[in-house]
Write an enzyme that holds these catalytic residues in place. Structure first.
Site, PDB file in Angstrom:
ATOM      1  N   ASP A 164       0.732  -1.608  -0.126  1.00 31.51           N
ATOM      2  CA  ASP A 164      -0.024   0.125  -0.143  1.00 31.51           C
ATOM      3  C   ASP A 164       1.318   0.753  -0.465  1.00 31.51           C
ATOM      4  OD1 ASP A 164      -2.474   1.703  -0.221  1.00 31.51           O
ATOM      5  OD2 ASP A 164      -2.431   0.958   1.783  1.00 31.51           O
ATOM      6  N   ASP A 223      -1.783  -1.701   5.817  1.00 33.27           N
ATOM      7  CA  ASP A 223      -2.589  -1.570   7.407  1.00 33.27           C
ATOM      8  C   ASP A 223      -2.906  -2.859   8.178  1.00 33.27           C
ATOM      9  OD1 ASP A 223      -5.376  -1.384   6.665  1.00 33.27           O
ATOM     10  OD2 ASP A 223      -5.464   0.500   6.889  1.00 33.27           O
ATOM     11  N   ASP A 253      -7.311  -3.097   4.406  1.00 32.35           N
ATOM     12  CA  ASP A 253      -7.054  -4.055   3.082  1.00 32.35           C
ATOM     13  C   ASP A 253      -7.240  -5.529   3.710  1.00 32.35           C
ATOM     14  OD1 ASP A 253      -6.230  -2.265   1.677  1.00 32.35           O
ATOM     15  OD2 ASP A 253      -4.317  -1.555   3.055  1.00 32.35           O
TER      16      ASP A 253
END
Length: 664
Positions: free
Chosen positions: A360, A552, A556
């Site tokens: 991410d 995180d 996700d």
């Protein structure tokens, strides 16, 4: 090889004699590690030392002094006295294993071999085998306990007592009895026992117990401070906001304690192998002893029994059964020392074979600390009113962008009536403020609800927060983030390890591409919804990739579930992160990602070195033993000697400097 090796198979590791779970005995998987907790090495070696003195006395009388009186029952009594201190515990375990349905344990192999040696008059060798076996057992228990202590020292940092303020008077109480809302007085050098909010204007803390980094961390008033942090300079006040058992450190400690219950495939294979291998060895030993009677003309039962006993000693799977779990113990401990928490040795194994890291952007490769740069509100709307509406709606979100809005706008006006808040994954927030529909999110959110706007947002390189009130476009805010200082070096380290990198983000493509270009990632995709991320990871996995996803661990979750290993950044900031991720990077530093992979590779390398060493040496000596070319002394080396070498090799990982290894 020993009781301790069995205890590592099924049970969470116990740190400082404590475990959050009670376990039933299964087969011969007894946990005797607590019997030696607190004992000095000298006390642990005392039975073996006593046995050694008597054995050397017997050998001296047998082969040097040779007195006439040292024969018969007197000679036997001396060697039995030498045997009992080291032999009785093993024989006890053998009978206990049989009672619990395990007829072919390593304890039974050693019992048969040593009792058999006594039966054919080989007293010194019978004692020596059990003596060296017991010495090896003590060494391995010390090695396993060291691995446990390394983890325990790093993580079990919670003080038993705290100083609370009652009517401005300090009072020392048990940390477990401290209640939410009480004030803790923390003096310089003291460790914080519970999570809380800092009430002092500023304070510096050593966070090494949590992050593995000793660099001081400065906290300001109202910042969150966590159990395990050490106050460095001035007396500070902290308001408790979490119960003792629910602190971040408690959750991390529980996670590491339970890490060894998740077994690596190599461990599971060796365990199954040992259960099949040991009975085969027993029947082969019987065959070595009896079958030659039908094929050898000058068959001598005593000689062939001796060969069978040598065969049994050599074949004991000690080196494999203990050194492999110990290798993974070492990997978990090495990770903890560097602020990396593995939820199980199976994830260490998978990390060793990772060939693609998908990450991410926000909070992973960037600081996740956003600041509002520009505000544009349409002239038909009241700017202050729109910002207050945005502030109260974002107060229902934990996203870093919400924090940026709150810092920019100020205190939330709770006089505003907020209802029907909805978090629309991949888009933003929707709610009703003072009876009017209010939207805040990306421009796709406006398009989803059919709200027209005139902004060419695709050309803007900053993150945009679009707002709409009562189905009309009201304006936008530009927000920027900062790339982490070690982001570029992280990508470079991954490339050196031969690992591909891809960035997936729900942020604007222009922003994502700019960040990716800066840190050296070629494959980057923005404007993605959660389902789009899932599809991208599926594409990568379809190319036979072993994928780790770094994010995180909460927003996700679908991608984390799909990936082979889910790595969460910033475990200190989120309880949910610790729950959902397979690996937790505690200090938000992306450079820990290649370090975690390197730990996995080194751990797996050491494990396979031990497997090859054990099988190689045992195979050679087994053949020599069956052919009558190896004695009990060679058998002792093939068993205890190889086990000790494997243990020494396994504990190497606990002393490796992985920062240097990544830079080399």
């Amino acid at each position: 090889m020993s009781k301790e090796c069995c205890s590592t198979e099924d049970k969470p590791i116990k740190i400082h004699g404590k475990s959050d779970k009670d376990h039933e005995t299964n087969g011969h998987d007894h946990d005797h590690s607590h019997e030696n907790d607190g004992k000095s090495p000298l006390k642990m070696f005392l039975p073996a030392l006593f046995s050694l003195i008597l054995l050397l006395t017997g050998i001296l009388l047998d082969y040097v002094l040779k007195p006439e009186w040292f024969t018969g029952w007197l000679r036997l009594a001396l060697y039995i006295s030498a045997f009992l201190p080291v032999g009785l515990p093993v024989m006890k375990e053998a009978f206990s294993s049989i009672r619990n349905g395990d007829f072919f344990s390593e304890f039974l192999l050693m019992t048969i071999a040593t009792v058999g040696a006594f039966a054919i008059g080989e007293y010194p060798e019978g004692v020596a085998v059990m003596l060296f076996y017991s010495v090896g057992e003590v060494f391995q228990m010390m090695a396993v306990q060291k691995a446990k202590r390394n983890i325990g020292i790093l993580l079990d940092q919670r003080p038993d007592e705290v100083t609370v303020m009652e009517n401005n008077i300090p009072k020392i109480i048990k940390a477990e009895s401290a209640e939410i809302g009480q004030l803790i007085q923390l003096k310089p050098g003291e460790k914080l026992a519970l999570d809380g909010k800092l009430l002092s204007e500023t304070a510096s803390f050593n966070t090494s117990a949590l992050t593995g980094e000793s660099k001081p961390s400065t906290k300001k008033k109202d910042d969150t401070v966590l159990a395990g942090m050490i106050n460095l300079n001035t007396v500070s006040l902290v308001k408790i906001n979490t119960a003792y058992r629910d602190s971040k450190l408690s959750k991390i400690l529980e996670m590491v304690q339970n890490a060894t219950s998740q077994k690596a495939k190599t461990e599971l294979f060796i365990r199954k192998f040992a259960k099949i291998y040991t009975p085969i060895v027993v029947f082969l030993a019987i065959g070595i002893c009896l079958l030659p009677y039908f094929f050898v003309q000058d068959y001598e039962f005593r000689d062939w029994l001796y060969r069978a006993l040598v065969f049994l000693v050599i074949s004991c799977p000690c080196a494999l059964v203990i050194s492999i779990p110990l290798g993974y113990f070492g990997g978990i401990g090495a990770g903890s020392r560097n602020g990396i928490l593995f939820k199980g040795s199976n994830f260490i194994d998978v990390l060793a074979s990772i060939n693609h890291v998908v990450m991410d952007k926000t909070g992973t490769m960037t600081e996740g600390v956003f600041k509002v740069q520009k505000v544009f509100i349409e002239k038909d709307f009241n700017k202050e009113e729109i910002l207050q509406y945005l502030n109260i709606l974002e107060s229902k979100s934990t996203h870093p962008i919400a924090t940026a809005v709150h810092e920019f706008v100020g205190e939330v006006k709770h006089s505003i009536l907020l209802e029907n808040v909805e978090d629309i994954a991949g888009y933003g927030l929707k709610g009703t403020v003072d009876g009017k529909e209010f939207l805040a999110g990306n421009f796709k959110l406006l398009e989803k609800f059919g709200i027209q706007h005139h902004i060419s947002h695709h050309t803007v390189s900053d993150t945009l927060i679009a707002v709409a009130l009562d189905k009309r476009f009201a304006g936008y805010l530009t927000i920027s983030d900062q790339i982490k200082e070690d982001a570029a070096s992280t990508v470079l380290s991954l490339q050196k390890l031969g690992i591909k990198t891809t960035m997936l983000s729900g942020d604007k493509s222009a922003v994502v591409q700019e960040v990716a270009k800066t840190i050296g990632i070629t494959d980057a995709f923005g404007d993605l919804l959660p389902e789009d991320k899932v599809n991208k990871v599926k594409e990568i996995k379809s190319g036979n990739g072993t994928v780790a996803f770094v994010g995180d661990g909460v927003n996700d979750a679908p991608v984390v579930a799909l990936s082979d290993v889910g790595i969460a950044m910033g475990g200190l900031g989120s309880d949910a992160t610790i729950e959902t991720a397979d690996v937790v990077i505690q200090d938000d530093r992306p450079s820990k990602i290649p370090m975690a992979i390197k730990i996995g590779k080194e751990t797996k390398k050491i494990v396979w070195q031990n497997i090859i060493l054990a099988f190689g040496v045992k195979a050679v000596v087994l053949i020599l033993g069956a052919g009558g070319l190896a004695t009990m002394w060679e058998a002792v080396f093939a068993d205890v000697g190889v086990a000790l070498l494997a243990i020494l090799n396994a504990i190497r990982i606990q002393h490796m400097d992985f920062s240097k290894k990544l830079n080399n």
